[in-house]
Design an enzyme around this catalytic site. Structure first.
Site, PDB file in Angstrom:
ATOM      1  N   ARG A 197       0.846  -1.205   0.000  1.00 25.60           N
ATOM      2  CA  ARG A 197       0.000   0.000   0.000  1.00 25.60           C
ATOM      3  C   ARG A 197       0.877   1.249   0.000  1.00 25.60           C
ATOM      4  O   ARG A 197       1.845   1.331   0.757  1.00 25.60           O
ATOM      5  CB  ARG A 197      -0.910  -0.008   1.237  1.00 25.60           C
ATOM      6  CG  ARG A 197      -1.817  -1.221   1.221  1.00 25.60           C
ATOM      7  CD  ARG A 197      -2.852  -1.196   2.313  1.00 25.60           C
ATOM      8  NE  ARG A 197      -3.655  -2.418   2.239  1.00 25.60           N
ATOM      9  CZ  ARG A 197      -4.633  -2.724   3.068  1.00 25.60           C
ATOM     10  NH1 ARG A 197      -4.960  -1.888   4.056  1.00 25.60           N
ATOM     11  NH2 ARG A 197      -5.309  -3.843   2.920  1.00 25.60           N
ATOM     12  N   SER A 241     -10.829  -6.656   9.502  1.00 22.25           N
ATOM     13  CA  SER A 241     -11.971  -5.906   9.015  1.00 22.25           C
ATOM     14  C   SER A 241     -12.774  -6.889   8.171  1.00 22.25           C
ATOM     15  O   SER A 241     -12.232  -7.481   7.243  1.00 22.25           O
ATOM     16  CB  SER A 241     -11.433  -4.762   8.163  1.00 22.25           C
ATOM     17  OG  SER A 241     -12.396  -3.761   8.013  1.00 22.25           O
ATOM     18  N   ARG A 254       1.777   0.802  10.402  1.00 22.45           N
ATOM     19  CA  ARG A 254       1.347   1.248   9.069  1.00 22.45           C
ATOM     20  C   ARG A 254       2.556   1.301   8.149  1.00 22.45           C
ATOM     21  O   ARG A 254       3.340   2.239   8.187  1.00 22.45           O
ATOM     22  CB  ARG A 254       0.695   2.630   9.173  1.00 22.45           C
ATOM     23  CG  ARG A 254       0.007   3.111   7.900  1.00 22.45           C
ATOM     24  CD  ARG A 254      -0.659   4.462   8.102  1.00 22.45           C
ATOM     25  NE  ARG A 254      -1.668   4.419   9.140  1.00 22.45           N
ATOM     26  CZ  ARG A 254      -2.925   4.005   8.964  1.00 22.45           C
ATOM     27  NH1 ARG A 254      -3.344   3.659   7.771  1.00 22.45           N
ATOM     28  NH2 ARG A 254      -3.768   3.976   9.972  1.00 22.45           N
ATOM     29  N   ARG A 262       0.452  -6.873  12.165  1.00 22.96           N
ATOM     30  CA  ARG A 262      -0.119  -6.277  13.371  1.00 22.96           C
ATOM     31  C   ARG A 262      -0.305  -7.317  14.481  1.00 22.96           C
ATOM     32  O   ARG A 262      -0.307  -6.973  15.662  1.00 22.96           O
ATOM     33  CB  ARG A 262      -1.449  -5.589  13.060  1.00 22.96           C
ATOM     34  CG  ARG A 262      -1.232  -4.307  12.262  1.00 22.96           C
ATOM     35  CD  ARG A 262      -2.498  -3.494  12.123  1.00 22.96           C
ATOM     36  NE  ARG A 262      -2.211  -2.256  11.371  1.00 22.96           N
ATOM     37  CZ  ARG A 262      -3.119  -1.324  11.107  1.00 22.96           C
ATOM     38  NH1 ARG A 262      -4.375  -1.485  11.525  1.00 22.96           N
ATOM     39  NH2 ARG A 262      -2.778  -0.241  10.431  1.00 22.96           N
ATOM     40  N   GLU A 316      -7.047  -1.601  15.033  1.00 25.15           N
ATOM     41  CA  GLU A 316      -7.626  -2.516  14.051  1.00 25.15           C
ATOM     42  C   GLU A 316      -6.648  -3.620  13.649  1.00 25.15           C
ATOM     43  O   GLU A 316      -5.491  -3.367  13.326  1.00 25.15           O
ATOM     44  CB  GLU A 316      -8.016  -1.718  12.795  1.00 25.15           C
ATOM     45  CG  GLU A 316      -8.594  -2.605  11.700  1.00 25.15           C
ATOM     46  CD  GLU A 316      -8.892  -1.826  10.421  1.00 25.15           C
ATOM     47  OE1 GLU A 316      -9.141  -0.608  10.502  1.00 25.15           O
ATOM     48  OE2 GLU A 316      -8.853  -2.445   9.348  1.00 25.15           O
TER      49      GLU A 316
END
Length: 424
Positions: free
Chosen positions: A261, A351, A276, A390, A348
């Site tokens: 990403r 999801s 991130r 994560r 998070e």
RNA sequence: GGGCAGGUGGCCGAGUGGUCGAAGGCGCUCCCCUGCUAAGGGAGUAGGCGGUUUGUCCCGUCUCGAGGGUUCGAAUCCCUUCCUGCCCGCCA
């Protein structure tokens, strides 16, 4: 992608949904666009029919040897050719206009999606696990660097900002976690394991909704390929252009892939550590179902992801995303947020979204209820099960000991071959 | 990367300019006959868009890998492109 016929029949529902999302699309405009297309299609069909029947007459005349009659009809039809070609060109143009207008429009929302502006307005549904009291907890960066097994400096030398490099037992922990997750989803929950390509073509990303609207979030190669931002992309497109038999559903796919990403637009956010980054690994879950079972599957999928956190004994909570946070293609999304002692916050880690037929329409993924039935669009769902990077963070922070070592969660010991991670 | 051969309906496979959305076979569905460890006969069997209809039956049109072109008319001719197979070269 929306069904233009649904918008025509339910303009109010469409408009109300767009207002909830704060998106600026109006049924009226789309209907006008499609009406123009339909009017042209009718004219085109009429012209084609005239040309076709005349051509058949020519064929019949030639077959019976009547060249004069054939020549006469040929003359009459000559002018039709240009007309048909013009109408066909216009049809391509107008059909393209409608699709282009529809592609950037986000999905509808389930009725029970709470209203809100951003992630702070997400609604907590439940919590699980007990948050351990840790005296002056350290975060994963301090812990990992002290162990000599998390090397952000070397990662930066190799690749610049927002990359991670793990060594020895922390590298192994990442692999063990992924292995454990895949094992759980395939053996316990019946998902089919897929090892897909990480480079895909643009239409594949259009199918799941990343394109055309979110190109800036993606890495593109010098050729035609893009790096996948999530395995949702290849796994969901497994059923692209298929017409599945009803008995084949549900299809459940899982895969462990790297995800890439660009993180455009998140500068300054989560710059520390491996929360991130541009590249991380994730075990993804994708389900393809009939329309009437997708909500049931949504709950099941969320439970599959929760099960992994429970097995790892990591405290978490489950929230439902509000209208301001929910993703482009989703009708409704549950986030699993794991407790991070280093941040004293839930973050998070998964999801889970039900996309309804939104992606299926873009991918042209259908099924037949009965052998002779008309094809209908499937429903697609995706969820993280879990984000592995994560999860490394969560394990390191939640299982930290005062001496800086990390206890290995019981369920991972067989995969790690040891019960504790220590400095070399 | 070079050369050769192909891409047709759920599958196999015919079809090199005219009534072909497409022979034949297999598979599948329904019906009939027969009667028993199997077979015979008949019918049906793609998707998109639009119309009509809501008696879901019919009508128009498009689709033979994809996209363009030639022609009154293309699965059939031309161009581009993708994919598959085989041979050569190269290479994890």
């Amino acid at each position: 992608m929306h069904d233009i016929r649904f918008i025509k029949e339910n303009p109010d529902i469409f408009d109300a949904n767009m207002a909830k999302r704060g998106a600026n699309y109006r049924a009226e405009d789309l209907i006008a666009l499609d009406d123009a297309r339909v009017a042209n299609t009718r004219a085109m069909n009429d012209a084609q029919a005239a040309q076709k029947s005349a051509s058949k007459k020519i064929g019949a005349a030639k077959a019976s040897g009547d060249e004069a009659a054939a020549a006469k009809v040929m003359e009459e039809v000559a002018s039709l050719k240009a007309e048909v070609q013009a109408l066909e060109a216009k049809d391509r143009e107008l059909s393209d206009d409608v699709r282009t207008a529809l592609l950037p429009i986000p999905n509808l929302l389930a009725d029970d999606v709470p209203e809100g502006d951003g992630e702070d307005d997400n609604v907590e549904l439940r919590t699980w696990g007990e948050i351990k009291e840790i005296a002056s907890p350290k975060d994963h960066v301090d812990l990992g660097e002290a162990l000599g097994q998390m090397d952000f400096e070397r990662a930066a030398i190799l690749s610049g900002a927002r990359f991670t490099l793990l060594r020895r037992d922390l590298a192994k922990l990442e692999r063990a976690l992924a292995h454990f997750m895949l094992q759980t989803h395939t053996e316990e929950f019946g998902y089919e394991e897929i090892s897909p390509p990480a480079l895909v073509l643009p239409e594949i990303l259009e199918g799941t909704g990343q394109l055309p609207k979110f190109e800036e979030d993606l890495f593109k190669t010098t050729g035609d390929h893009y790096l996948i931002p999530t395995a949702e992309v290849p796994l969901t497109n497994m059923v692209r252009d298929d017409i599945l038999s009803g008995e084949a559903l549900p299809k459940r796919y899982t895969g462990w892939t790297h995800c890439f990403r660009s993180e455009a637009g998140s500068s300054g956010k989560d710059t520390r550590g491996m929360i991130r980054v541009h590249q991380f690994s994730k075990v993804e879950l994708v389900s393809v179902t009939t329309p009437e079972t997708s909500w049931e599957e949504h709950d099941r999928m969320t439970e599959c992801a929760e099960h992994v956190l429970k097995q790892l004994e990591l405290p978490f909570r489950t929230v439902v995303q509000c209208t301001g946070d929910i993703g482009f293609g989703s009708l409704k999304t549950y986030d699993l947020e794991v407790w991070l002692p280093g941040q004293q916050k839930y973050r998070e880690i998964s999801s889970c979204s039900n996309c309804g037929d939104f992606q299926a329409r873009r991918m042209n993924a259908r099924f037949r209820r009965e052998a002779k039935g008309k094809p209908e669009f499937v429903h697609t769902l995706n969820g993280s099960g879990l984000a592995v990077g994560r999860t490394v963070v969560a394990v390191v922070e939640n299982y930290q000991n005062p001496d800086g070592s990390i206890t290995v969660p019981a369920v991972l010991v067989p995969f790690m071959g040891k019960a504790k991670i220590e400095a070399a």
